[in-house]
Scaffold this motif. Structure first.
Motif, PDB file in Angstrom:
ATOM      1  N   ILE A 224     -21.992 -19.410  75.934  1.00 50.63           N
ATOM      2  CA  ILE A 224     -22.387 -18.401  76.753  1.00 50.63           C
ATOM      3  C   ILE A 224     -20.936 -18.117  77.784  1.00 50.63           C
ATOM      4  N   LYS A 225     -20.663 -16.914  78.088  1.00 50.77           N
ATOM      5  CA  LYS A 225     -19.623 -16.612  78.693  1.00 50.77           C
ATOM      6  C   LYS A 225     -20.085 -16.643  80.379  1.00 50.77           C
ATOM      7  N   PRO A 226     -19.212 -17.308  81.051  1.00 52.02           N
ATOM      8  CA  PRO A 226     -19.730 -17.477  82.600  1.00 52.02           C
ATOM      9  C   PRO A 226     -19.369 -15.994  83.405  1.00 52.02           C
TER      10      PRO A 226
ATOM     11  N   ASP B  42      -8.719  -9.321  70.866  1.00 51.09           N
ATOM     12  CA  ASP B  42      -8.390 -10.523  70.127  1.00 51.09           C
ATOM     13  C   ASP B  42      -9.786 -11.408  70.211  1.00 51.09           C
ATOM     14  N   TYR B  43     -10.847 -11.242  71.030  1.00 54.23           N
ATOM     15  CA  TYR B  43     -11.717 -12.019  71.547  1.00 54.23           C
ATOM     16  C   TYR B  43     -12.655 -12.458  70.604  1.00 54.23           C
ATOM     17  N   PRO B  44     -12.949 -12.057  69.128  1.00 57.26           N
ATOM     18  CA  PRO B  44     -13.667 -12.576  68.264  1.00 57.26           C
ATOM     19  C   PRO B  44     -12.879 -13.804  67.651  1.00 57.26           C
TER      20      PRO B  44
ATOM     21  N   VAL C 273     -27.221 -17.890  67.688  1.00 62.35           N
ATOM     22  CA  VAL C 273     -26.876 -16.753  68.619  1.00 62.35           C
ATOM     23  C   VAL C 273     -27.892 -15.623  68.458  1.00 62.35           C
ATOM     24  N   GLY C 274     -27.613 -14.628  69.558  1.00 60.68           N
ATOM     25  CA  GLY C 274     -28.472 -13.477  69.486  1.00 60.68           C
ATOM     26  C   GLY C 274     -27.753 -12.407  68.358  1.00 60.68           C
ATOM     27  N   GLU C 275     -28.527 -11.313  68.141  1.00 59.14           N
ATOM     28  CA  GLU C 275     -28.020 -10.613  66.938  1.00 59.14           C
ATOM     29  C   GLU C 275     -26.612  -9.830  67.247  1.00 59.14           C
ATOM     30  N   ASP C 276     -26.634  -9.802  68.560  1.00 56.37           N
ATOM     31  CA  ASP C 276     -24.994  -9.069  68.998  1.00 56.37           C
ATOM     32  C   ASP C 276     -24.016  -9.775  68.624  1.00 56.37           C
ATOM     33  N   GLN C 277     -24.243 -11.065  68.417  1.00 58.72           N
ATOM     34  CA  GLN C 277     -22.995 -11.880  67.902  1.00 58.72           C
ATOM     35  C   GLN C 277     -22.942 -12.206  66.491  1.00 58.72           C
ATOM     36  N   LYS C 278     -23.681 -11.534  65.816  1.00 55.95           N
ATOM     37  CA  LYS C 278     -23.653 -11.921  64.275  1.00 55.95           C
ATOM     38  C   LYS C 278     -22.331 -11.485  63.723  1.00 55.95           C
TER      39      LYS C 278
ATOM     40  N   LYS D 183     -29.305  -3.095  74.885  1.00 50.09           N
ATOM     41  CA  LYS D 183     -29.686  -4.465  74.820  1.00 50.09           C
ATOM     42  C   LYS D 183     -29.641  -4.848  76.204  1.00 50.09           C
ATOM     43  N   MET D 184     -30.361  -5.814  76.555  1.00 51.99           N
ATOM     44  CA  MET D 184     -30.680  -6.468  77.902  1.00 51.99           C
ATOM     45  C   MET D 184     -29.259  -6.985  78.229  1.00 51.99           C
ATOM     46  N   GLU D 185     -28.635  -6.948  79.245  1.00 55.63           N
ATOM     47  CA  GLU D 185     -27.041  -6.995  79.410  1.00 55.63           C
ATOM     48  C   GLU D 185     -26.881  -7.320  81.025  1.00 55.63           C
TER      49      GLU D 185
ATOM     50  N   ARG E 199     -32.933  -9.389  69.433  1.00 50.56           N
ATOM     51  CA  ARG E 199     -32.244  -8.516  70.534  1.00 50.56           C
ATOM     52  C   ARG E 199     -33.010  -8.056  71.405  1.00 50.56           C
ATOM     53  N   ILE E 200     -33.146  -8.610  72.621  1.00 46.64           N
ATOM     54  CA  ILE E 200     -33.952  -8.278  73.902  1.00 46.64           C
ATOM     55  C   ILE E 200     -33.321  -7.029  74.591  1.00 46.64           C
ATOM     56  N   LYS E 201     -34.220  -5.819  74.715  1.00 48.94           N
ATOM     57  CA  LYS E 201     -33.603  -4.772  75.137  1.00 48.94           C
ATOM     58  C   LYS E 201     -33.551  -4.719  76.787  1.00 48.94           C
TER      59      LYS E 201
ATOM     60  N   ALA F 297     -12.297 -19.293  66.489  1.00 49.60           N
ATOM     61  CA  ALA F 297     -11.644 -20.923  66.917  1.00 49.60           C
ATOM     62  C   ALA F 297     -12.813 -21.703  67.284  1.00 49.60           C
ATOM     63  N   ASP F 298     -13.288 -21.169  68.447  1.00 52.80           N
ATOM     64  CA  ASP F 298     -14.477 -22.405  69.007  1.00 52.80           C
ATOM     65  C   ASP F 298     -15.253 -22.824  67.767  1.00 52.80           C
ATOM     66  N   ILE F 299     -15.634 -21.981  66.922  1.00 52.16           N
ATOM     67  CA  ILE F 299     -16.823 -22.381  66.085  1.00 52.16           C
ATOM     68  C   ILE F 299     -16.102 -23.469  65.053  1.00 52.16           C
TER      69      ILE F 299
HETATM   70  P1  TYM Z   1     -22.799 -13.661  75.473  1.00 53.50           P
HETATM   71  O1  TYM Z   1     -22.193 -14.602  76.902  1.00 53.50           O
HETATM   72  O2  TYM Z   1     -22.822 -12.363  75.804  1.00 53.50           O
HETATM   73  O3  TYM Z   1     -24.135 -14.143  75.303  1.00 53.50           O
HETATM   74  C1  TYM Z   1     -24.684 -15.426  75.186  1.00 53.50           C
HETATM   75  C2  TYM Z   1     -25.824 -15.543  74.153  1.00 53.50           C
HETATM   76  O4  TYM Z   1     -27.003 -14.635  74.519  1.00 53.50           O
HETATM   77  C3  TYM Z   1     -27.172 -13.785  73.235  1.00 53.50           C
HETATM   78  N1  TYM Z   1     -27.663 -12.641  73.981  1.00 53.50           N
HETATM   79  C4  TYM Z   1     -28.759 -11.887  73.701  1.00 53.50           C
HETATM   80  N2  TYM Z   1     -29.666 -12.181  72.609  1.00 53.50           N
HETATM   81  C5  TYM Z   1     -30.848 -11.416  72.622  1.00 53.50           C
HETATM   82  N3  TYM Z   1     -30.717 -10.447  73.175  1.00 53.50           N
HETATM   83  C6  TYM Z   1     -30.006 -10.022  74.376  1.00 53.50           C
HETATM   84  N4  TYM Z   1     -30.136  -8.759  75.175  1.00 53.50           N
HETATM   85  C7  TYM Z   1     -28.854 -10.797  74.519  1.00 53.50           C
HETATM   86  N5  TYM Z   1     -27.918 -10.855  75.337  1.00 53.50           N
HETATM   87  C8  TYM Z   1     -27.146 -11.929  74.937  1.00 53.50           C
HETATM   88  C9  TYM Z   1     -25.832 -13.558  72.679  1.00 53.50           C
HETATM   89  O5  TYM Z   1     -26.001 -13.231  71.465  1.00 53.50           O
HETATM   90  C10 TYM Z   1     -25.454 -15.095  72.776  1.00 53.50           C
HETATM   91  O6  TYM Z   1     -25.713 -15.738  71.897  1.00 53.50           O
HETATM   92  N6  TYM Z   1     -19.023 -14.257  72.402  1.00 53.50           N
HETATM   93  C11 TYM Z   1     -20.129 -14.763  72.971  1.00 53.50           C
HETATM   94  C12 TYM Z   1     -19.998 -16.275  73.499  1.00 53.50           C
HETATM   95  C13 TYM Z   1     -19.256 -17.072  72.414  1.00 53.50           C
HETATM   96  C14 TYM Z   1     -19.973 -17.701  71.566  1.00 53.50           C
HETATM   97  C15 TYM Z   1     -18.775 -18.760  70.972  1.00 53.50           C
HETATM   98  C16 TYM Z   1     -21.080 -17.910  70.903  1.00 53.50           C
HETATM   99  C17 TYM Z   1     -17.637 -17.371  72.481  1.00 53.50           C
HETATM  100  N7  TYM Z   1     -17.546 -18.335  71.563  1.00 53.50           N
HETATM  101  C18 TYM Z   1     -19.019 -19.533  69.621  1.00 53.50           C
HETATM  102  C19 TYM Z   1     -21.481 -18.659  69.930  1.00 53.50           C
HETATM  103  C20 TYM Z   1     -20.269 -19.521  69.483  1.00 53.50           C
HETATM  104  C21 TYM Z   1     -20.916 -13.907  73.938  1.00 53.50           C
HETATM  105  O7  TYM Z   1     -20.133 -13.326  74.392  1.00 53.50           O
HETATM  106  O8  TYM Z   1     -22.025 -14.015  74.221  1.00 53.50           O
END
Ligand code: TYM
Length: 327
Positions: A8-10, A125-127, A144-149, A193-195, A183-185, A132-134
């Motif tokens: 998760i991003k801080p 370049d973020y993805p 992960v949540g669906e937004d990261q699929k 999405k909830m953000e 995806r929680i809204k 690389a992390d993975i």
């Molecule tokens: P991030 O920091 O935005 O979110 C962290 C995780 O929470 C999930 N998420 C959600 N799931 C359901 N409903 C939502 N509204 C919602 N909002 C956030 C995200 O899908 C995620 O799983 N790029 C990633 C972080 C990352 C990462 C990785 C994840 C970097 N390297 C390697 C997995 C593997 C991100 O920005 O998540």
């Protein structure tokens, strides 16, 4: 051998979307796989802006991982920037990726909308850094949540592409997405999405919100026209609130719908707010305890970074050797 990796991003607070979409899966999966690694991905947090209290945020997120139930007997936690291999592998993977495929990433398109030439190269370049992390840790599964699929799919594509040239280097990872959550809204707009970076705090419930604030946010949450409390395509707001109710209570949607037949939105929202409060209270108490001892937390993260070093270094050394980097 099953190894999960996620992060998760801080960039700010954690909300129920992060918990239900990601962390709840981590907690469950850590007992089902051979190895789990969870990262606070701080280098991902600086692509759009440089959060003011980044260092503090990193510790907060790590404390939440533990407070929510990441078990150090089973899992490793660490901070991305404490392992230089991430950035190094990201550079190499850059050279295997195309502008076209990165330009198609939905998150990039959304975040760069209307300001294409002024967003950072890091946002584009973020993805690749995420891939690389993975790939660095040979993760078989990425919860992960669906937004990261789409990003995990890019990591898969890059692993396959690299392996086609240099066989057997990377494990091709699978995304794991909890079908019931996905995806929680946003509470104030069920089309989005909830953000955490949303403009209004009425978008989300943060894991550290007080009971009063939770009651206020839920009472103001957008509802659908009509009065039925059901999860259906034409009821996006109620579907979302029922999903949250189900996520925090562990009850299935059908039985929740049955409970609220003939009742109004007001009753439902009151019950939902109390359920969220009940769910978060023990985690908040644990969080307070953990964050009170920052030195201990720093030691956990430093030990975590050391413990994953051999895996990271082995992958990177193999990649460099196969390409012919170095002498
Ligand atoms: P991030 O920091 O935005 O979110 C962290 C995780 O929470 C999930 N998420 C959600 N799931 C359901 N409903 C939502 N509204 C919602 N909002 C956030 C995200 O899908 C995620 O799983 N790029 C990633 C972080 C990352 C990462 C990785 C994840 C970097 N390297 C390697 C997995 C593997 C991100 O920005 O998540």
């Amino acid at each position: 051998m099953k190894r999960i990796f996620s992060g998760i991003k801080p960039t700010g607070i954690l909300h129920l979307g992060n918990y239900l979409g990601a962390i709840s899966q981590w907690i469950d999966l850590q007992y089902k796989v051979d190895e789990s690694i969870f990262c606070v991905v701080d280098m991902h947090a600086i692509t759009v802006e440089r959060p003011e209290k980044l260092s503090e945020n990193i510790l907060n997120i790590a404390a939440w991982y533990l407070a929510c139930g990441i078990d150090l007997e089973k899992s490793k936690i660490f901070v991305q920037s404490m392992r230089p291999e991430h950035a190094e592998l990201a550079w190499i993977l850059n050279c295997f990726s195309t502008m076209g495929e990165l330009g198609r990433m939905t998150q990039y398109k959304e975040k760069s909308e209307g300001k294409k030439d002024s967003v950072s190269v890091g946002l584009f370049d973020y993805p690749i850094l995420m891939a690389a992390d993975i790939l660095l840790y040979g993760a078989t599964d990425v919860p992960v949540g669906e937004d990261q699929k789409q990003h995990v799919e890019l990591a898969r594509d890059l692993a396959i592409r690299f392996n086609n040239q240099y066989s057997g280097t990377f494990i091709v990872p699978e995304p794991i997405i909890d079908a019931s959550v996905r995806r929680i809204k946003a509470l104030d707009n069920p089309a989005k999405k909830m953000e955490k970076s949303a403009g209004s705090e009425y978008n989300y419930v943060a894991l550290d919100d007080s009971p009063e604030l939770i009651r206020k946010k839920i009472s103001r949450a957008v509802t659908d026209s009509g009065s039925e409390i059901v999860a259906r395509e034409d009821k996006p707001a109620m579907t979302n609130l029922l999903n949250i109710f189900s996520g925090v209570s562990g009850r299935d949607i059908k039985s929740l719908e049955a409970d609220f037949v003939g009742k109004g939105y007001g009753d439902f929202k009151k019950a939902l707010a109390e359920e969220i409060i009940l769910f978060l209270e023990p985690k908040q108490a644990k969080y307070k305890e953990i964050i009170a001892d920052k030195d201990k937390l720093r030691k956990i993260l430093t030990d975590g970074a050391k413990s994953v070093e051999p895996i990271a270094q082995k992958t990177l050394a193999e990649v460099k050797k196969k390409i012919g980097l170095g002498i």
